[in-house]
Design an enzyme around this catalytic site. Structure first.
Site, mmCIF file in Angstrom:
data_model
loop_
_atom_site.group_PDB
_atom_site.id
_atom_site.type_symbol
_atom_site.label_atom_id
_atom_site.label_comp_id
_atom_site.label_asym_id
_atom_site.label_seq_id
_atom_site.Cartn_x
_atom_site.Cartn_y
_atom_site.Cartn_z
ATOM 1 N N GLU A 189 0.720 -1.189 0.032
ATOM 2 C CA GLU A 189 0.085 -0.015 -0.077
ATOM 3 C C GLU A 189 0.809 1.425 -0.049
ATOM 4 O OE1 GLU A 189 -4.316 -1.199 2.068
ATOM 5 O OE2 GLU A 189 -2.470 -0.958 3.428
HETATM 6 C C1 ACM Z 1 -2.147 -5.373 4.286
HETATM 7 O O1 ACM Z 1 -3.047 -5.793 4.512
HETATM 8 N N1 ACM Z 1 -2.110 -3.947 3.731
HETATM 9 C C2 ACM Z 1 -0.977 -6.214 3.983
#
Ligand code: ACM
Length: 700
Positions: A329
């Site tokens: 992310e």
């Molecule tokens: C995650 O849940 N961002 C690994």
């Protein structure tokens, strides 16, 4: 009886009925017979004749010297056995020697196991009326066998025993993990330790410890002390504490894989070292949740100098072969907006942010390799030119795991095991790292190392975290350990209820904290009506709690009704089963239990109202409590019609369905989960096909 006495009597009876329903599907048989209610189920189990009686003269011998770890594990096992049975054992030493024969447990193993991927965890357990023999290749395998043995303790008239069985066992997958996020909410050492005990009881072997995040940097760093000093609110693990946890885990045959999430999810690092960010600071510890902008600058030499020194320190602190670099992310905003970074990408021919992150990962990999560590990261790190000894942890979809395995990479599955999403144990249980219809070849399947349950901590505190991990994680542990064909959901739930109680031995608070939290909410009043109400309620699934009109931060209270609602409400699940049983087989026993439950719910609102009046924090569930009473009433009416074979008008059905629709509305970030069972009863009532008006005209 006085009015007060009769009221108390009624309360007592309603409590008994409620308990009858609660326990109706559980065998609780570890205390009442000799069934083998193991979780995870072993590879093979053959039952023999008779039992081995556990007496005060019970002795234990371990063959081979010098394995302190197994001696400590055996000591703990004996202590738990004494605690479970109340027996005062006459011998409290572990004897050296091969075979005790009559009256004892004889343990032997060939070598000390290394805490590493693919280490041998197999064991064989042979219980006869003469004695118990546990054999393993490694001490780690012997520890797995000791946990099986403890799960076999059974009560028989006059005492306790182990049933005669022969078990041969080894895991299906070598990497069976639980991620604990100590960042969004800090988890004190005791929380981690008691969960390590729980993990060992169900044969999980990797603690994936999420140690850095936007919301907190949780590790003491001697090389760059501003990391923990400025990035943690004082809530971090010292080197001594980290070593203590690693030792504790090792004593239970569990690896500790630390995660340092980079280049995104990194606000807390940049509070003390803003010069390493991709945009000018200053930075402050993040209090909100979600994907944030702060990201390391991957174009500067200083960044890699920093990570070289950082990983030198962390590599000596954490003994495992693997270090997790996160990698998830990264939204790339700071990279897009930084002209120097854009110029760097152009010069290097890096066509997008994904390519830039791959460049960063490769440089981090070189650093880890220098310190003899292997790299693991979330599926965003996957790049087909990285060396084949990295591990890809798939959280976004099974495809990345499949693609990685096909291209020669090892992988882990976490998608489907996100226990923070408050889904049912069966949902996780039926999710398989290598499903039966997998397109992978046998060679590629071997690259799927297993999986990890993930306890992200945005919405849990040390007070509630155990109740979100246990007992559902035991079902996931079975998926990782037991043969693929073990998929009987009802049987899993039956055994889950048994292990849930056994796990309390370790001080896990998944059951006991709920009543404590109810007492706090009830403001000194009797919690019984709240308990009844909670039997029908679950927290909202997925991330829906974040979209209910308030913004959760790391300061938000996690003490409301939703926080003590259980993701897989057992009473609601059992009611659904009873309704299914009754509608298919018309079992009178099921009918009685359904009636009892619905009656209790119907009356519960009046009983809960005084608590709601006294505790403003409960006001948010008033409407839901009323709806529970109303739909329980509708269910009772439906049941009466079904039993009497009576027909109703379509208006009646419509009106009840409207009630159900209204009852489904989330309140207090929780929802009633009995609407489906009651809906089935309403659907099962025969309808005349007429409205009440035409019906009354017809009968005139
Ligand atoms: C995650 O849940 N961002 C690994």
């Amino acid at each position: 009886m006085t009015g007060q006495e009769s009221c108390r009597f009624l309360k007592f009876i309603s409590h008994l009925l409620f308990c009858a329903l609660l326990f109706s599907f559980a065998s609780w048989s570890f205390a009442s017979d000799t069934r083998c209610d193991l979780i995870p189920l072993p590879l093979s189990l053959t039952t023999g004749d008779g039992v081995f009686h556990i007496t005060p003269q019970f002795r234990i011998a371990v063959e081979g010297k010098g394995n302190e770890r197994l001696l400590r594990a055996t000591d703990r096992m004996r202590q738990r056995l004494a605690g479970r049975t109340g027996i005062f054992f006459t011998s409290n030493t572990i004897e050296p020697g091969k075979n005790l024969g009559n009256g004892g447990l004889s343990i032997s193993f060939e070598r000390t196991g290394r805490l590493a991927l693919h280490e041998d965890e197999s064991y064989a357990l042979d219980i006869t009326s003469e004695g118990v023999i546990l054999k393993a290749v490694t001490d780690i395998g012997a520890m797995r066998g000791l946990e099986t043995l403890l799960q076999l303790v059974s009560a028989v008239p006059g005492g306790y025993c182990f049933p005669a069985v022969f078990i041969q066992d080894h895991p299906r997958f070598p990497w069976r993990g639980l991620l604990i996020d100590s960042c969004r909410h800090f988890m004190p050492v005791d929380v981690i330790k008691r969960n390590l005990d729980g993990m060992s009881a169900v044969k999980l072997n990797v603690l994936h410890w999420h140690l850095t995040e936007d919301q907190g940097f949780r590790v003491e760093c001697k090389t760059f002390p501003e990391l923990h000093r400025l990035g943690s609110d004082g809530l971090y693990y010292t080197h001594d504490q980290l070593k203590e946890v690693i030792r504790y885990a090792s004593d239970r045959g569990i690896r500790v894989v630390p995660e340092f999430d980079i280049p995104g999810h990194s606000t807390s690092w940049l509070v003390g070292y803003p010069e390493l960010a991709s945009a000018p600071g200053p930075y402050a510890i993040e209090r909100g949740f979600g994907v944030k902008d702060p990201t390391f600058d991957p174009t500067r030499k200083a960044t890699y100098k920093f990570f070289d020194k950082f990983f030198a320190e962390m590599s000596s602190l954490f003994p495992d072969d693997y270090i997790h670099i996160g990698g998830d992310e990264n939204n790339g905003k700071q990279w897009d907006e930084n002209p120097a970074i854009q110029a760097f990408m152009k010069k290097k021919g890096l066509k997008d942010n994904h390519a830039l992150q791959a460049y960063f990962n490769e440089r981090i990999l070189n650093i880890l390799t220098k310190y003899k560590k292997k790299m693991i990261g979330w599926d965003e790190i996957y790049q087909p030119y990285l060396p084949k000894n990295i591990v890809i942890q798939s959280w976004r979809g099974e495809e990345s795991l499949r693609d990685a395995a096909q291209k020669g990479y090892m992988g882990l599955l976490s998608r489907g095991y996100y226990i923070d999403l408050a889904k049912s144990a069966s949902h996780h249980y039926l999710n398989d790292p290598v499903p039966q219809d997998s397109v992978l070849t046998p060679e590629e399947r071997k690259r799927v190392l297993g999986g990890e349950a993930t306890m992200w901590s945005e919405l849990v505190s040390p007070e509630t975290v155990d109740s979100r991990i246990w007992p559902r994680t035991a079902a996931i542990a079975e998926r990782f350990w037991s043969p693929a064909g073990v998929r009987d959901v009802d049987d899993m739930y039956r055994r889950l209820e048994i292990i849930a109680l056994q796990l309390e031995e370790f001080g896990l608070t998944h059951i006991k904290n709920r009543e404590m939290m109810m007492r706090r909410l009830a403001g000194g009043m009797d919690i019984e009506p709240l308990k009844v109400f909670l039997g029908a309620v679950e927290p909202l699934e997925g991330y829906a709690r974040h979209h209910q009109g308030v913004t959760y931060t790391s300061f938000s209270p996690l003490t409301r009704v939703v926080d003590l609602a259980i993701p897989d409400a057992a009473v609601a699940r059992r009611l659904e089963k009873l309704v299914d049983n009754y509608l298919v087989r018309r079992e009178p026993n099921s009918l009685d239990l359904i009636n009892d439950t619905l009656r209790i719910w119907k009356d519960n609102h009046q009983r809960l109202l005084p608590l709601i009046r006294r505790s403003p924090v409960l006001a948010e569930i008033e409407g839901m409590s009323e709806d529970l009473s109303l739909i329980a009433g509708a269910g009772l009416e439906a049941l009466e019609m079904i039993v009497a074979g009576q027909e109703v008008s379509s208006d009646w059905i419509l009106q009840k369905k409207e009630l159900l629709e209204k009852a489904k509305k989330p309140r207090g970030h929780a929802e009633l989960v009995v609407t489906s069972a009651i809906g089935k009863l309403i659907e099962a009532v025969s309808c005349t096909g007429q409205t009440s008006q035409t019906q009354s005209e017809a009968s005139r």
